[in-house]
Design an enzyme around this catalytic site. Structure first.
Site, mmCIF file in Angstrom:
data_model
loop_
_atom_site.group_PDB
_atom_site.id
_atom_site.type_symbol
_atom_site.label_atom_id
_atom_site.label_comp_id
_atom_site.label_asym_id
_atom_site.label_seq_id
_atom_site.Cartn_x
_atom_site.Cartn_y
_atom_site.Cartn_z
ATOM 1 N N SER A 167 35.236 71.448 31.826
ATOM 2 C CA SER A 167 33.823 71.763 31.603
ATOM 3 C C SER A 167 33.289 70.914 30.463
ATOM 4 C CB SER A 167 33.688 73.245 31.243
ATOM 5 O OG SER A 167 32.442 73.480 30.639
ATOM 6 N N CYS B 86 43.644 84.267 22.743
ATOM 7 C CA CYS B 86 43.421 84.130 21.297
ATOM 8 C C CYS B 86 43.973 85.292 20.489
ATOM 9 C CB CYS B 86 41.937 83.988 21.002
ATOM 10 S SG CYS B 86 41.255 82.480 21.656
ATOM 11 N N GLU C 287 26.950 75.398 35.022
ATOM 12 C CA GLU C 287 27.742 74.219 35.404
ATOM 13 C C GLU C 287 28.628 74.535 36.613
ATOM 14 O OE1 GLU C 287 30.307 72.929 32.217
ATOM 15 O OE2 GLU C 287 30.756 71.017 33.176
ATOM 16 N N LYS D 167 41.964 75.204 16.213
ATOM 17 C CA LYS D 167 40.537 75.118 15.868
ATOM 18 C C LYS D 167 40.339 74.283 14.609
ATOM 19 C CE LYS D 167 38.553 77.607 19.086
ATOM 20 N NZ LYS D 167 37.583 77.002 19.991
ATOM 21 N N CYS E 224 37.186 75.866 26.124
ATOM 22 C CA CYS E 224 37.003 76.436 24.780
ATOM 23 C C CYS E 224 38.267 76.422 23.935
ATOM 24 C CB CYS E 224 36.409 77.830 24.839
ATOM 25 S SG CYS E 224 37.106 78.860 26.091
ATOM 26 N N GLU F 38 28.129 77.516 31.005
ATOM 27 C CA GLU F 38 29.268 77.220 31.867
ATOM 28 C C GLU F 38 29.073 77.784 33.277
ATOM 29 O OE1 GLU F 38 33.090 76.649 29.730
ATOM 30 O OE2 GLU F 38 33.771 78.254 31.039
ATOM 31 N N GLU G 84 40.215 70.936 16.016
ATOM 32 C CA GLU G 84 39.024 70.709 16.860
ATOM 33 C C GLU G 84 37.840 70.215 16.039
ATOM 34 O OE1 GLU G 84 36.889 74.190 18.541
ATOM 35 O OE2 GLU G 84 36.963 73.172 20.467
ATOM 36 N N GLU H 255 33.734 63.438 18.914
ATOM 37 C CA GLU H 255 32.757 63.705 19.977
ATOM 38 C C GLU H 255 32.101 65.079 19.860
ATOM 39 O OE1 GLU H 255 36.067 63.894 20.002
ATOM 40 O OE2 GLU H 255 36.682 63.383 22.035
HETATM 41 FE FE1 HC1 Z 1 38.993 82.015 20.854
HETATM 42 FE FE2 HC1 Z 1 36.765 81.157 21.617
HETATM 43 S S1 HC1 Z 1 37.775 83.005 22.454
HETATM 44 S S2 HC1 Z 1 38.724 79.956 21.802
HETATM 45 O O1 HC1 Z 1 40.187 82.101 22.105
HETATM 46 O O2 HC1 Z 1 36.171 80.515 23.294
HETATM 47 O O3 HC1 Z 1 40.165 80.616 18.497
HETATM 48 O O4 HC1 Z 1 39.029 84.684 19.513
HETATM 49 O O5 HC1 Z 1 36.802 81.874 18.872
HETATM 50 O O6 HC1 Z 1 35.452 78.807 20.141
HETATM 51 O O7 HC1 Z 1 34.254 82.779 21.100
HETATM 52 C C1 HC1 Z 1 39.849 81.216 19.388
HETATM 53 C C2 HC1 Z 1 39.136 83.686 19.966
HETATM 54 C C3 HC1 Z 1 37.322 81.741 19.899
HETATM 55 C C4 HC1 Z 1 35.893 79.699 20.707
HETATM 56 C C5 HC1 Z 1 35.172 82.147 21.354
#
Ligand code: HC1
Ligand code: SF4
Length: 575
Positions: free
Chosen positions: A325, A509, A288, A364, A305, A285, A367, A372
């Protein structure tokens, strides 16, 4: 500010004018029970619907009982919070709530974690006094994150408040009158067909089993018992500072080693760290970001993320998707590398390699179903368990968590830096990215790795850094209402930023909906402090210095932003 002198249960106290009775009572150490009222400042949640009426109190000189959550103190007010009359009134309210409740507590996902159940026990409800008519709404398990069971809804309106006021998504509202009143989505559509982001913040405030997480512990248990499957697991940054709370440890206790030992005992074949992939995300990132800044193109770059945030921008600001991103989230990067490089290294058929993630987040779970984000037609991650589900699995396996030795993550995707661990708190991703971008642009390390302007729980934080003659303006938002403000600035051409970090959950998180429930802000602050300490304790504080990442590029990916990196670690979003 003007103050008021009040007497609560014989205790005299002076509080600011405008203080509600329930908050004034807290100041003298009295907790007035509530089922609808919720006041969590760091998360920006204030629910004052006064719909449950549990919080009634007596006020000297007044005949009726008063709700304490939405009535403020006045000078010389004399308040009683637990007379016989009050206790009997609260009991009756609980009994009435139970009259229209399914009462399947023993098989409810919220069993022993339900505020209505706790109050019923506290007020010694020993029979179902009223058998009322029952609601008969269908259960909504249309998605893999949030389960809705409207028959268990007590109309507290917390979900509606948090979704409207904190997230500005507006999924729920109360409909109908009288017995038919319920809280529903527009046209009563299943959540999967709405613009819900699956952030789960409504789940974390629901006092009963009306909103729960989609539980996947049994599916994972089956896979762990299938000899043909090679099951790897990864753990997110925020889990390690919250899991201990479910075993009676103080909020923010860092339990990384014990967590790893527990996962080994549960039977996972490899234990990896999402922190490793967080470092990888930063390397990709930051590369980028620098490219876009130099080309002055697609700015500001928006972090990608947080899947709830990504879903939010897809629904609400599709014209700005070019700014997100292209990096996959750390959980997806680790999954993708597992299904490709790891499978190849170990000689395991990717069809038999299962990736499970332990995450603080319910989105998550959604996700991992995105087309994709697949790797060679396989989902990069197969199942996501929340911190709460992991604790349940550990308890079910009879593991005495607090007695465990400190285990170590497995090689290859187990090493990480301090920059990765702070991903778990709002501002951490941007701070980690700035640390590495600074090095990429100057070839030098800053005097200190801490860019502290991006810390704390203010809804929007910003900073400006002069790096090798390039001015980089960054911002951080947590909670989707704050994200919306920054997106509106971009829309109207007023944004001055080059990079923005957004996390859907207030506080980041650590405050995810899969984490142990927090009833006050102190627990969130302790979790944040613990992650910052974990960063300080790590001898390596820059993602680009992670030796395992250096090795990965050398052996496999070649260099940040390479063709292979793009194939495995990046994605794109369509309107
Ligand atoms: Fe997260 Fe991440 S920090 S998004 O907040 O970018 O869920 O803890 O795992 O994927 O590493 C959540 C936390 C996590 C991702 C990372
Ligand atoms: Fe709103 Fe988040 Fe709940 Fe969806 S999951 S209804 S976006 S609070």
């Amino acid at each position: 500010m003007k103050t008021c002198k009040v007497t609560i249960d014989g205790l005299v106290i002076e509080v600011d004018e405008g203080t509600t009775i329930v908050e004034a009572a807290k100041k003298v150490g009295i907790n007035i029970p509530t089922l609808c009222y919720l006041n969590q400042k760091e998360k920006g949640i204030l629910c004052q619907s006064a719909s449950c009426r549990i919080c009634v109190v007596e006020i000297a000189g007044r005949k009726n009982l008063f709700t304490s959550c939405n009535n403020v103190v006045t000078d010389n007010m004399i308040i009683t919070t637990h007379s016989l009359r009050i206790v009997e009134s609260r009991k009756k309210i609980i009994e009435l709530l139970l009259s229209n409740h399914p009462k399947d507590c023993l098989i409810c996902d919220k069993n022993q974690n339900c505020e209505l159940q706790s109050l019923a026990a506290e007020y010694q409800i020993d029979r179902y006094r009223y058998e009322g008519k029952k609601s008969n709404y269908a259960k909504d398990n249309s998605n893999t994150s949030v389960v809705r069971e409207p028959n268990k809804c007590i109309l507290c309106r917390r979900c509606e408040t948090v979704c409207n006021n904190v997230q500005t998504v507006g999924i729920y509202s109360a409909i109908n009158r009288g017995f038919k009143s319920t809280v529903a989505t527009a046209f009563n559509q299943p959540l999967a067909d709405t613009v819900c982001t699956f952030c789960g913040q409504c789940v974390s405030v629901c006092p009963t089993g009306a909103l729960t997480l989609a539980n996947h512990t049994n599916e994972v248990l089956k896979l762990l018992n299938d000899n043909k499957k090679f099951v790897v697991v990864q753990t997110a940054p925020a889990v390690r500072v919250a899991l201990g709370e479910l075993f009676g440890l103080e909020s923010g206790s860092l339990v990384t080693g014990k967590m790893v030992s527990a996962l080994k005992l549960l039977g996972f074949d490899k234990i990896f760290d999402s922190n490793f992939a967080a470092d990888l995300t930063i390397v990709e990132e930051a590369t980028e970001l620098i490219t876009r800044v130099k080309e002055n193109k697609n700015l500001p770059i928006l972090t990608s993320c947080c899947p709830a945030w990504v879903k939010f921008i897809e629904h609400q600001y599709p014209d700005q998707l070019n700014l997100v991103s292209t990096c996959k989230s750390p959980q997806e990067m680790l999954g993708s590398l597992s299904k490709s490089y790891l499978a190849m290294k170990l000689g395991v058929n990717p069809a038999d390699l299962v990736v499970v993630s332990i995450m603080p987040c319910l989105s998550k779970k959604y996700e991992v179903s995105r087309e994709e984000l697949k790797t060679n037609n396989f989902p990069s991650v197969d199942y996501v368990l929340s911190t709460n589900e992991l604790a349940a699995m550990i308890k079910r396996a009879g593991i005495l968590f607090n007695d465990l030795q400190e285990g170590q993550f497995d090689d290859f995707m187990g090493e990480s830096t301090g920059a990765a661990t702070i991903f778990g708190v709002t501002g951490g991703v941007m701070e980690a990215a700035v640390r590495t971008a600074y090095f990429y642009l100057t070839g030098q390390r800053p005097a200190t790795p801490e860019f502290v302007d991006l810390r704390g729980f203010d809804g929007i934080k910003e900073a400006s850094y002069d790096v090798a003659g390039i001015k980089i303006n960054v911002a951080v938002a947590h909670g989707l209402k704050n994200a919306r403000k920054l997106l509106e600035e971009i829309k109207t051409g007023k944004s001055k930023y080059h990079a923005i970090e957004i996390m859907a959950c207030p506080s980041g998180c650590i405050g995810g909906a899969g984490q142990p429930k927090t009833t006050d802000d102190i627990a969130l602050k302790k979790r944040a402090t613990s992650l910052y300490q974990d960063d300080v304790n790590n001898p390596i504080r820059y993602s680009d210095e992670n030796p395992a990442i250096e090795k990965l590029y050398k052996e496999f990916l070649q260099k940040p932003g390479s063709h292979l990196s793009h194939e495995l670690l990046h994605t794109s979003y369509v309107k």
